[in-house]
Motif scaffolding. Sequence first.
Motif, mmCIF file in Angstrom:
data_model
loop_
_atom_site.group_PDB
_atom_site.id
_atom_site.type_symbol
_atom_site.label_atom_id
_atom_site.label_comp_id
_atom_site.label_asym_id
_atom_site.label_seq_id
_atom_site.Cartn_x
_atom_site.Cartn_y
_atom_site.Cartn_z
ATOM 1 N N LYS A 6 22.257 -120.642 -0.340
ATOM 2 C CA LYS A 6 22.077 -120.495 1.025
ATOM 3 C C LYS A 6 23.098 -119.616 2.286
ATOM 4 O O LYS A 6 23.093 -119.968 3.423
ATOM 5 C CB LYS A 6 20.821 -120.175 1.879
ATOM 6 N N LYS A 7 24.007 -118.724 1.048
ATOM 7 C CA LYS A 7 25.162 -118.335 2.261
ATOM 8 C C LYS A 7 25.171 -117.400 3.315
ATOM 9 O O LYS A 7 24.573 -116.413 3.033
ATOM 10 C CB LYS A 7 26.270 -117.940 1.348
ATOM 11 N N LEU A 8 25.298 -117.948 4.579
ATOM 12 C CA LEU A 8 25.185 -116.236 5.525
ATOM 13 C C LEU A 8 26.214 -115.473 5.322
ATOM 14 O O LEU A 8 25.953 -113.908 5.573
ATOM 15 C CB LEU A 8 25.652 -117.162 6.995
ATOM 16 N N ALA A 9 28.175 -115.128 5.412
ATOM 17 C CA ALA A 9 28.163 -114.599 4.194
ATOM 18 C C ALA A 9 29.066 -115.378 3.934
ATOM 19 O O ALA A 9 29.698 -116.491 3.186
ATOM 20 C CB ALA A 9 29.093 -113.893 5.743
ATOM 21 N N TYR A 10 30.505 -114.314 3.598
ATOM 22 C CA TYR A 10 31.670 -114.806 2.423
ATOM 23 C C TYR A 10 32.995 -114.090 2.484
ATOM 24 O O TYR A 10 32.705 -112.776 3.583
ATOM 25 C CB TYR A 10 31.481 -115.286 1.232
ATOM 26 N N ILE A 11 34.302 -114.459 3.027
ATOM 27 C CA ILE A 11 35.244 -113.852 2.872
ATOM 28 C C ILE A 11 36.169 -113.400 1.998
ATOM 29 O O ILE A 11 36.434 -114.483 1.029
ATOM 30 C CB ILE A 11 35.755 -114.575 4.100
ATOM 31 N N ILE A 12 36.686 -112.664 1.771
ATOM 32 C CA ILE A 12 37.184 -112.576 0.299
ATOM 33 C C ILE A 12 38.711 -112.037 0.542
ATOM 34 O O ILE A 12 39.200 -111.264 1.177
ATOM 35 C CB ILE A 12 36.765 -111.180 -0.813
ATOM 36 N N ASN A 13 39.631 -112.565 -0.604
ATOM 37 C CA ASN A 13 41.328 -112.985 -0.382
ATOM 38 C C ASN A 13 41.784 -111.250 -0.683
ATOM 39 O O ASN A 13 41.610 -111.604 -2.156
ATOM 40 C CB ASN A 13 41.644 -113.676 -0.555
ATOM 41 N N SER A 14 42.103 -111.039 0.011
ATOM 42 C CA SER A 14 42.604 -109.327 -1.439
ATOM 43 C C SER A 14 42.908 -109.691 -2.576
ATOM 44 O O SER A 14 43.351 -108.881 -3.181
ATOM 45 C CB SER A 14 42.958 -108.213 -0.030
ATOM 46 N N SER A 15 43.707 -110.526 -1.669
ATOM 47 C CA SER A 15 44.957 -110.623 -3.114
ATOM 48 C C SER A 15 44.678 -111.295 -3.984
ATOM 49 O O SER A 15 44.644 -111.066 -5.355
ATOM 50 C CB SER A 15 46.208 -111.402 -1.995
ATOM 51 N N SER A 16 43.723 -112.670 -4.315
ATOM 52 C CA SER A 16 43.741 -113.839 -4.774
ATOM 53 C C SER A 16 42.141 -113.328 -5.173
ATOM 54 O O SER A 16 41.972 -114.089 -6.014
ATOM 55 C CB SER A 16 44.057 -114.936 -4.171
ATOM 56 N N LYS A 17 41.181 -112.755 -4.713
ATOM 57 C CA LYS A 17 40.174 -112.422 -4.337
ATOM 58 C C LYS A 17 39.284 -113.668 -4.759
ATOM 59 O O LYS A 17 37.867 -113.843 -5.022
ATOM 60 C CB LYS A 17 39.916 -112.113 -6.500
ATOM 61 N N GLU A 18 39.915 -114.248 -4.214
ATOM 62 C CA GLU A 18 38.873 -115.793 -4.083
ATOM 63 C C GLU A 18 37.689 -115.600 -2.765
ATOM 64 O O GLU A 18 38.347 -114.614 -1.525
ATOM 65 C CB GLU A 18 39.689 -116.877 -3.242
ATOM 66 N N ARG A 19 37.019 -116.483 -3.211
ATOM 67 C CA ARG A 19 35.930 -116.156 -2.412
ATOM 68 C C ARG A 19 35.603 -117.258 -1.241
ATOM 69 O O ARG A 19 35.611 -118.633 -1.561
ATOM 70 C CB ARG A 19 34.447 -115.732 -2.546
ATOM 71 N N ILE A 20 35.699 -116.758 0.065
ATOM 72 C CA ILE A 20 35.156 -118.050 1.230
ATOM 73 C C ILE A 20 34.009 -118.364 0.980
ATOM 74 O O ILE A 20 33.985 -117.087 1.862
ATOM 75 C CB ILE A 20 36.338 -118.305 2.305
ATOM 76 N N PRO A 21 33.022 -119.338 0.627
ATOM 77 C CA PRO A 21 31.745 -119.237 2.150
ATOM 78 C C PRO A 21 31.735 -119.062 3.156
ATOM 79 O O PRO A 21 32.237 -120.219 3.496
ATOM 80 C CB PRO A 21 30.667 -120.232 0.792
ATOM 81 N N VAL A 22 30.504 -118.934 3.874
ATOM 82 C CA VAL A 22 30.196 -118.330 5.290
ATOM 83 C C VAL A 22 28.811 -119.686 4.848
ATOM 84 O O VAL A 22 27.829 -118.784 5.213
ATOM 85 C CB VAL A 22 30.274 -118.193 5.925
ATOM 86 N N PHE A 23 28.627 -120.992 5.845
ATOM 87 C CA PHE A 23 26.853 -121.656 5.700
ATOM 88 C C PHE A 23 26.307 -121.330 6.968
ATOM 89 O O PHE A 23 25.170 -121.709 7.420
ATOM 90 C CB PHE A 23 27.268 -122.588 5.478
ATOM 91 N N VAL A 24 27.668 -121.392 7.796
ATOM 92 C CA VAL A 24 26.786 -122.261 9.613
ATOM 93 C C VAL A 24 28.015 -120.870 10.528
ATOM 94 O O VAL A 24 28.955 -120.998 10.018
ATOM 95 C CB VAL A 24 27.313 -123.173 9.796
ATOM 96 N N TYR A 25 27.378 -120.915 11.833
ATOM 97 C CA TYR A 25 28.672 -120.175 12.691
ATOM 98 C C TYR A 25 28.127 -121.060 13.734
ATOM 99 O O TYR A 25 27.193 -121.472 14.332
ATOM 100 C CB TYR A 25 27.805 -118.756 13.011
ATOM 101 N N PRO A 26 29.613 -121.043 15.031
ATOM 102 C CA PRO A 26 30.595 -120.851 13.978
ATOM 103 C C PRO A 26 31.104 -121.035 12.815
ATOM 104 O O PRO A 26 31.160 -122.392 12.840
ATOM 105 C CB PRO A 26 31.460 -120.786 15.167
ATOM 106 N N PHE A 27 32.207 -120.118 12.555
ATOM 107 C CA PHE A 27 32.757 -121.013 11.201
ATOM 108 C C PHE A 27 34.303 -121.082 11.361
ATOM 109 O O PHE A 27 34.434 -120.159 11.853
ATOM 110 C CB PHE A 27 32.593 -120.138 9.958
ATOM 111 N N THR A 28 35.122 -122.178 10.677
ATOM 112 C CA THR A 28 36.318 -122.063 11.047
ATOM 113 C C THR A 28 36.505 -122.605 9.535
ATOM 114 O O THR A 28 35.713 -123.292 8.555
ATOM 115 C CB THR A 28 36.949 -122.929 11.942
ATOM 116 N N CYS A 29 37.765 -122.565 8.546
ATOM 117 C CA CYS A 29 38.401 -123.729 7.837
ATOM 118 C C CYS A 29 39.971 -123.059 7.838
ATOM 119 O O CYS A 29 40.744 -122.404 8.474
ATOM 120 C CB CYS A 29 37.895 -122.108 7.009
#
Length: 445
Positions: free
Chosen positions: A359-382
């Motif tokens: 269950k993802k809350l959100a995700y972030i997509i890298n426009s170049s690599s198209k890699e998806r970074i899942p967001v499972f909890v807030y606050p989120f850092t990576c």
Amino acid sequence: MAGITTKLLYQSCDTFLQAGLKKKDQINEDQLKLINENSDKGLLSVRWEKTATRNVLKYNVTNMTALSEYVKQTMTQDKYFGIISQFQKILEHCVDIGLPVDNILLSDPKNVFYNVEKQKLYVAYLPLVNNGYKCANTAKFLMKVNKNASFTVTNGAVMQKYNYFLDEYVNNPKNKSGFISPTQLYKMLHDVLMLPDVKEEEKPQPAAAEKAGAAADDDDGDHTILVSRKRVSECPAFLKDENNREIPIDHFPFTIGRRAGNDLALTDKGTVSKVHAVISYENGTFYVEDKESANGTFLNSYAENGERIIKEKISSGDVIYICDIPFVFNVNDTDSATVLVGDKGTDAKKSSQQKANMKKLAYIINSSSKERIPVFVYPFTCAELSGMIVGRDNTKNRHSIFIENISCQSLSVEGDEVDVGDRISVFSGCNFLYHGIGYTFFEES
């Protein structure tokens, strides 16, 4: 550190840490020259300016991040101790070239800087003829760094031993200086990290002014104790906290609570009961159970909006709230973690299905690599987006998502620049530039 004031100055394209001293403080020009000759050894280059009322030292920190902010970004445990090891080497080098360690400005980690590009630590040194400030309370400095640090715990025993080491110095009433010598820190790192022994002549020699023990006016340490010993990859499951720090679950039942003897001991959290909740594994299924806690355990919803659970099944991606403290529960693949009960093939199939249902809350997509970074909890850092935080403000049934700039030198959202210390609201489909690299934020429906 009465008498010393520090602040950041921005001049043209450069950034400086300015330290203001008393007018009566005499600058040691030989030390000043020595500092600038050793800037490659972790000493910030500095220039001296004299005003009508006081002496001013300006340290060049261009393209650097304050250590207090850098350590908030999730890193590996090895990376974290690598930074501590760099600090030990700076102390050792100061002793070797005859610079008194007491003159290092260690009152606050915000006055110590990290160059991300060079992966190198730098300290500010006060070149004074007579130093009455005694800035180098090493134990309290390391304790403050440890309190703010966010990293993946791969060996709970190492962290526990390191915390005990700091406690021993901070809470020792026989020595109020809080001084830890380069030799003492060197020995601790080698004992804790089990680094290979070096030849006697290669070991740092004690400084003439080396002192023993330490004490503190107050305890600034983070009292969260991780008792689990195995690496995350070797465990059947793990928890991920608000800072994306991973906590291995290497046996069942796995207890969570304020009492120090718990597997996850949240000893500094007043809203947590002594034994608050238990994670168990029964007949191939994971469960979380509330142990009659005062403030309740919740699943996949905030305490003010959710219903207290008694005992519920959990799967990978579920968010367990110990009162209002969130932990994301994750199940490891069976090819990398030990399965305690059941047939390997059956559990592997189940684990695969659980991963598909995370269950993802959100995700972030890298426009170049198209890699998806899942967001499972807030606050989120990576690590990929170090220096910024994705957070959520909640009011009853409504919520808003924001991006906050902690230490990023180049961040814009939908064309609007976000300065360090500022935050800006974002929406699903929102585009932002991080150091010139494009990303898009999407919220799960």
